[in-house]
Design an enzyme around this catalytic site. Structure first.
Site, PDB file in Angstrom:
ATOM      1  N   GLY A  32       0.735  -1.148  -0.018  1.00 29.67           N
ATOM      2  CA  GLY A  32      -0.043  -0.155  -0.057  1.00 29.67           C
ATOM      3  C   GLY A  32       0.594   1.227  -0.223  1.00 29.67           C
ATOM      4  N   THR A  33      -0.105   2.509  -0.244  1.00 23.93           N
ATOM      5  CA  THR A  33       0.807   3.686  -0.152  1.00 23.93           C
ATOM      6  C   THR A  33       1.321   4.219   1.334  1.00 23.93           C
ATOM      7  OG1 THR A  33      -1.276   4.728   0.128  1.00 23.93           O
ATOM      8  CG2 THR A  33      -0.734   4.681  -2.069  1.00 23.93           C
ATOM      9  N   ASP A  57       1.287   6.566 -11.016  1.00 22.86           N
ATOM     10  CA  ASP A  57       0.358   6.489 -11.759  1.00 22.86           C
ATOM     11  C   ASP A  57      -0.535   7.638 -12.392  1.00 22.86           C
ATOM     12  OD1 ASP A  57      -1.344   6.754  -9.739  1.00 22.86           O
ATOM     13  OD2 ASP A  57      -2.285   4.654  -9.620  1.00 22.86           O
ATOM     14  N   ASN A 126      -9.680  11.703  -3.886  1.00 24.09           N
ATOM     15  CA  ASN A 126      -8.245  11.999  -3.664  1.00 24.09           C
ATOM     16  C   ASN A 126      -7.250  11.672  -4.856  1.00 24.09           C
ATOM     17  OD1 ASN A 126      -5.717  11.916  -2.415  1.00 24.09           O
ATOM     18  ND2 ASN A 126      -5.734   9.949  -1.717  1.00 24.09           N
ATOM     19  N   ARG A 290      15.899   6.401 -43.967  1.00 21.24           N
ATOM     20  CA  ARG A 290      16.426   5.845 -42.947  1.00 21.24           C
ATOM     21  C   ARG A 290      17.421   6.649 -42.015  1.00 21.24           C
ATOM     22  NH1 ARG A 290      18.464   0.201 -45.499  1.00 21.24           N
ATOM     23  NH2 ARG A 290      19.303   0.211 -43.382  1.00 21.24           N
ATOM     24  N   HIS A 320      12.290   7.482 -58.745  1.00 20.13           N
ATOM     25  CA  HIS A 320      11.642   6.505 -58.468  1.00 20.13           C
ATOM     26  C   HIS A 320      12.411   5.124 -58.219  1.00 20.13           C
ATOM     27  CE1 HIS A 320       9.367   8.822 -61.666  1.00 20.13           C
ATOM     28  NE2 HIS A 320      10.903   8.861 -62.452  1.00 20.13           N
TER      29      HIS A 320
END
Length: 413
Positions: A32-33, A57, A126, A290, A320
């Site tokens: 947990g936090t 997050d 929150n 590239r 071409h």
């Protein structure tokens, strides 16, 4: 001083943040936090007065939101200052419970409140961002109980502890709710991505860039685009790409970590990676630059032309079906359709040099290392294995022989 708490996929997180000046601590197991902050506190300098806690997050939080939270905390001298937002639906987020005077009384977890519809009806949630008085935090962390439902240690319990001690608890309702939502699922990740994309696109349009369909235009945050550039749908601009003024980028183009000067026209279906494109160049459709391609002013690279680690000087034309790799092509040279530089011998790459004003006929193979001098011509269909001196004509192909055709009647009589 920034301390990052890592646990699940810790090495991947460290690798993603390797360019930043951070210190890491391991949370194992993840309980947990509150437990995460307990693990981090030994790494916090002893003289710290304020500890700010942010959740990994919620990556869209802005510097303005962080500063506003810090300023309120310092101005009020609270033990805890929590950042909140108001949502139409509180979903799975922790609800902010206020007392009769409007002060924050608690933050309750949605998963611990399934039998309390009155709590789940609260729209203020929150965000997981806090400022703490460091002395209060260090002492109060030892008093957080484990949740009887999940067994986790919740940082939100510090609000209740502060209230019990008569300490101040403040809340800042931030109006930028979209940027402060946590990401706990792929659907929420997609939603955050849409928010970032919309804000980036709006910023460029405000600065004079025309996006024909902003919803279908994908521009990363470090990209810069000049005024009056027009971008069609399904374009991807990535990395530290810089595009100049008055450019035209057609549909289905991808440009990564490249620099385009002004008045460049990139036609449909082209891909440009780690390259530099000079003013007035036109590319495509369906061309591929590239890494380490350098196209100077006024170059034309047409349909199905691939360029790799090559310099095309001013005014070069390759219209071409051509491959130019490890080459340097002088100003004004013309490269005919179907030309390839045979730059790889199976072990090493070799250079091809084409001089200023040279003309390479169609369907030519230039077997490197080889030099075609300034003003030289190469006949169509040649396989060039030796240098062609300046101003001369190089032809390397079998002589055509025409023979009478023998007619055989295959019909049986």
């Amino acid at each position: 001083d920034i301390v990052v708490v890592v646990g699940h996929q810790a090495e991947a997180v460290k690798a993603a943040l390797q360019d930043y000046e951070l210190r890491f601590v391991i949370q194992e197991p993840q309980l947990g936090t509150g437990h995460a902050v307990q693990v981090a506190m030994p790494a916090v300098p002893a003289g710290a007065g304020t500890v700010m806690v942010l959740c990994g997050d919620a990556p869209l939080i802005s510097g303005e939101s962080i500063s506003a939270l810090q300023l309120l905390h310092e101005r009020t001298g609270a033990a805890v200052t929590v950042q909140t937002i108001e949502l139409p639906d509180g979903a799975h987020y922790g609800r902010v419970v206020r007392d009769e005077s409007g002060q924050v009384a608690a933050v309750v977890q949605a998963k611990d409140s399934q039998d309390r519809p009155d709590l789940l009806a609260i729209r203020e949630i929150n965000t997981g961002a806090y400022c703490f008085d460091a002395t209060f935090l260090l002492e109060a962390l030892t008093k957080i109980p484990k949740s009887p439902v999940t067994g986790e240690i919740y940082l939100t319990d510090l609000i209740h502890i502060a209230r019990q001690q008569g300490r101040g608890v403040e809340a800042l309702v931030d109006p930028d709710w979209e940027a402060l939502l946590g990401i706990n699922s792929r659907a929420e990740l997609a939603g955050a991505t849409r928010t970032v994309k919309r804000r980036i696109n709006e910023r460029h349009m405000d600065q004079g860039v025309t996006l024909i369909d902003p919803e279908a235009t994908y521009i990363e945050s470090f990209v810069s685009i000049g005024q009056d550039t027009v971008i069609y749908p399904n374009v991807y601009l990535q990395g530290r790409t810089a595009i100049g003024k008055d450019c035209l980028i057609e549909s289905s183009v991808k440009i990564v970590d490249s620099i385009l000067e002004q008045k460049v026209h990139v036609k449909m279906g082209s891909v440009i990676t780690q390259s530099r494109v000079g003013a007035g160049v036109d590319i495509g459709p369906c061309a591929h630059l590239r890494p380490l391609s350098d196209l100077r002013r006024g170059v034309h690279v047409g349909n199905f032309v691939e360029v790799k680690k090559s310099v095309l000087h001013e005014g070069v034309k390759a219209g071409h079906l051509t491959y130019l790799g490890d080459a340097e092509i002088g100003a004004g040279a013309n490269v005919g359709a179907g030309t390839i530089t045979c730059n790889y011998d199976g072990v090493h790459k070799h250079p091809t040099i084409i001089g200023e004003g040279a003309f390479i006929g169609s369907n030519t193979a230039l077997v490197a290392p080889v030099t075609v001098g300034a003003g030289a011509y190469v006949g169509a269909g040649s396989t060039i294995t030796e240098d062609v001196p300046p101003g001369q004509l190089g032809i390397a192909r079998a002589r055509q022989v025409n023979k009478a055709r023998r007619v055989v009647d295959k019909k049986k009589k």
